[in-house]
Design an enzyme around this catalytic site. Structure first.
Site, PDB file in Angstrom:
ATOM      1  N   HIS A  97      48.842  40.246  52.414  1.00  0.00           N
ATOM      2  CA  HIS A  97      49.108  38.519  53.419  1.00  0.00           C
ATOM      3  C   HIS A  97      49.729  37.975  52.286  1.00  0.00           C
ATOM      4  O   HIS A  97      50.157  37.521  51.315  1.00  0.00           O
ATOM      5  CB  HIS A  97      47.947  38.593  53.002  1.00  0.00           C
ATOM      6  CG  HIS A  97      46.995  39.359  54.522  1.00  0.00           C
ATOM      7  ND1 HIS A  97      45.506  39.302  55.468  1.00  0.00           N
ATOM      8  CD2 HIS A  97      47.286  39.582  56.044  1.00  0.00           C
ATOM      9  CE1 HIS A  97      45.574  39.600  56.291  1.00  0.00           C
ATOM     10  NE2 HIS A  97      46.396  39.679  56.239  1.00  0.00           N
ATOM     11  N   ASP A 142      49.326  35.460  50.973  1.00  0.00           N
ATOM     12  CA  ASP A 142      49.143  34.089  50.014  1.00  0.00           C
ATOM     13  C   ASP A 142      48.692  34.683  48.650  1.00  0.00           C
ATOM     14  O   ASP A 142      48.541  34.900  47.932  1.00  0.00           O
ATOM     15  CB  ASP A 142      47.036  34.089  50.066  1.00  0.00           C
ATOM     16  CG  ASP A 142      46.562  34.987  51.106  1.00  0.00           C
ATOM     17  OD1 ASP A 142      46.966  35.542  51.987  1.00  0.00           O
ATOM     18  OD2 ASP A 142      44.906  34.846  50.805  1.00  0.00           O
ATOM     19  N   HIS A 143      49.330  36.376  49.001  1.00  0.00           N
ATOM     20  CA  HIS A 143      49.394  37.197  48.377  1.00  0.00           C
ATOM     21  C   HIS A 143      50.519  37.711  47.495  1.00  0.00           C
ATOM     22  O   HIS A 143      50.678  38.666  46.495  1.00  0.00           O
ATOM     23  CB  HIS A 143      48.251  38.547  48.450  1.00  0.00           C
ATOM     24  CG  HIS A 143      46.592  38.224  48.606  1.00  0.00           C
ATOM     25  ND1 HIS A 143      45.693  38.130  47.470  1.00  0.00           N
ATOM     26  CD2 HIS A 143      46.487  37.729  49.514  1.00  0.00           C
ATOM     27  CE1 HIS A 143      44.496  38.140  47.912  1.00  0.00           C
ATOM     28  NE2 HIS A 143      45.036  37.721  49.315  1.00  0.00           N
ATOM     29  N   HIS A 191      39.635  45.058  54.462  1.00  0.00           N
ATOM     30  CA  HIS A 191      40.371  44.247  55.367  1.00  0.00           C
ATOM     31  C   HIS A 191      40.689  44.275  56.302  1.00  0.00           C
ATOM     32  O   HIS A 191      40.975  45.031  56.910  1.00  0.00           O
ATOM     33  CB  HIS A 191      41.183  43.931  53.498  1.00  0.00           C
ATOM     34  CG  HIS A 191      41.976  42.745  54.384  1.00  0.00           C
ATOM     35  ND1 HIS A 191      41.094  41.378  54.636  1.00  0.00           N
ATOM     36  CD2 HIS A 191      42.530  41.677  53.561  1.00  0.00           C
ATOM     37  CE1 HIS A 191      41.642  40.036  54.292  1.00  0.00           C
ATOM     38  NE2 HIS A 191      42.636  40.763  54.497  1.00  0.00           N
ATOM     39  N   HIS A 250      38.979  33.724  45.598  1.00  0.00           N
ATOM     40  CA  HIS A 250      39.693  33.994  46.318  1.00  0.00           C
ATOM     41  C   HIS A 250      38.526  33.272  47.540  1.00  0.00           C
ATOM     42  O   HIS A 250      38.424  33.573  48.573  1.00  0.00           O
ATOM     43  CB  HIS A 250      39.659  35.296  47.405  1.00  0.00           C
ATOM     44  CG  HIS A 250      40.501  35.744  48.379  1.00  0.00           C
ATOM     45  ND1 HIS A 250      40.483  35.328  49.719  1.00  0.00           N
ATOM     46  CD2 HIS A 250      42.126  35.915  49.068  1.00  0.00           C
ATOM     47  CE1 HIS A 250      40.891  34.859  50.536  1.00  0.00           C
ATOM     48  NE2 HIS A 250      42.136  35.652  49.568  1.00  0.00           N
TER      49      HIS A 250
HETATM   50 ZN    ZN Z   1      43.601  36.159  50.873  1.00  0.00          ZN
HETATM   51 ZN    ZN Z   2      43.843  38.723  52.867  1.00  0.00          ZN
END
Ligand code: ZN
Ligand code: ZN
Length: 263
Positions: free
Chosen positions: A20, A22-23, A96, A225
């Site tokens: 993802h 944001d990672h 996830h 997070h």
């Molecule tokens: Zn995230």
């Molecule tokens: Zn994620």
């Protein structure tokens, strides 16, 4: 890294929990900056399937050159993915919205404490012989006396264990992965009152993160997070602490010391 004064030339392995934005979107920038700094040492990147394509596409689209090799390893199963003299890195499937992995850094047992006074008393001259003893080798002094590491050192000390979950709902393999961990860094996106949303989006609440740390017998929990909707993490922390007291909320540049245990 600049503000934290972490060198761009350090030995480095990167572990991506999932793909993802944001990672992972920070990684191309870090690699490019390292090239500007003329890094020569290789970097290893580990991540789920797709990691290779992501990095190759970014590099080709942005057309940047690197001054060092990037070795990419896609994880296809749980278990030990790195085994060095100093530590193991273990991956476990998280839970996830997309495929992801949580990681445990498991340090191998460390040498015991070295007592300089004892070494001096036994007549061991400061220098190479001291380091041989510290690395576990028996030595012979010029006049024939042998000195064993155990003569000048305490017992071996247990290594430390740090677990990082990445984005995830509570998941089956967590307790095994994080058993007796010195530190668990667990995602905690929404308040307990949004448990349904957390379930839907593949995230965890404070009670869930704390419950996981407790079930694993971890010593310390750090929540990260946190959803951007919360301007203050006090309630989040309160909800977690009801279940697991030794909890903190992560902050940028936070440092946590994990001392070696004396047996
Ligand atoms: Zn995230
Ligand atoms: Zn994620």
């Amino acid at each position: 890294m600049m503000q934290a004064k972490v060198s761009f030339h350090k030995r480095l392995k990167v572990f991506l929990t999932h793909l993802h934005g944001d990672h992972v979107l920070g990684l191309p920038g870090v690699l490019q900056t390292m090239a500007l700094m003329d890094r020569k040492e290789p970097v290893q990147v580990y991540g789920p399937p797709g990691t290779k394509e992501f990095l190759i596409c970014t590099k080709e689209t942005l057309n940047f050159g690197l001054t060092f090799p990037v070795e990419i390893y896609e994880i296809i199963d749980e278990g030990t993915i790195v085994d060095t003299e100093e530590y193991n890195l273990i991956a476990a499937k998280s839970n996830h919205a997309i495929e992801g992995y949580a990681y445990a850094f498991v340090e191998k047992p460390r040498p015991g404490r070295f007592f300089p006074k004892k070494a001096r008393e036994l007549g061991v001259p400061v220098g190479e012989l001291w380091s041989k003893l510290q690395y576990g080798q028996e030595i012979t002094l010029p006049h024939g006396k042998t000195v064993k590491p155990s003569d000048v050192m305490g017992p071996r000390r247990a290594g430390r264990k740090i677990v990082y979950t990445g984005d995830t709902r509570p998941f089956d393999g967590f307790v095994k992965l994080a058993a007796e961990a010195d530190l668990v860094i667990h995602e905690c996106t929404f308040y307990d009152s949004l448990a349904e949303k957390a379930e839907l989006d593949g995230h965890s609440t404070p009670a869930q993160a704390a419950g996981e740390a407790k079930a694993a017998g971890a010593k310390q929990l750090v929540l990260t997070h946190i959803s951007a909707r919360y301007h203050d993490s006090a309630l989040l922390l309160e909800q977690a602490k009801k279940i697991f007291a030794n909890t903190l909320v992560a902050e940028d540049f936070m440092e946590i010391e994990l001392p070696l245990k004396e047996n």
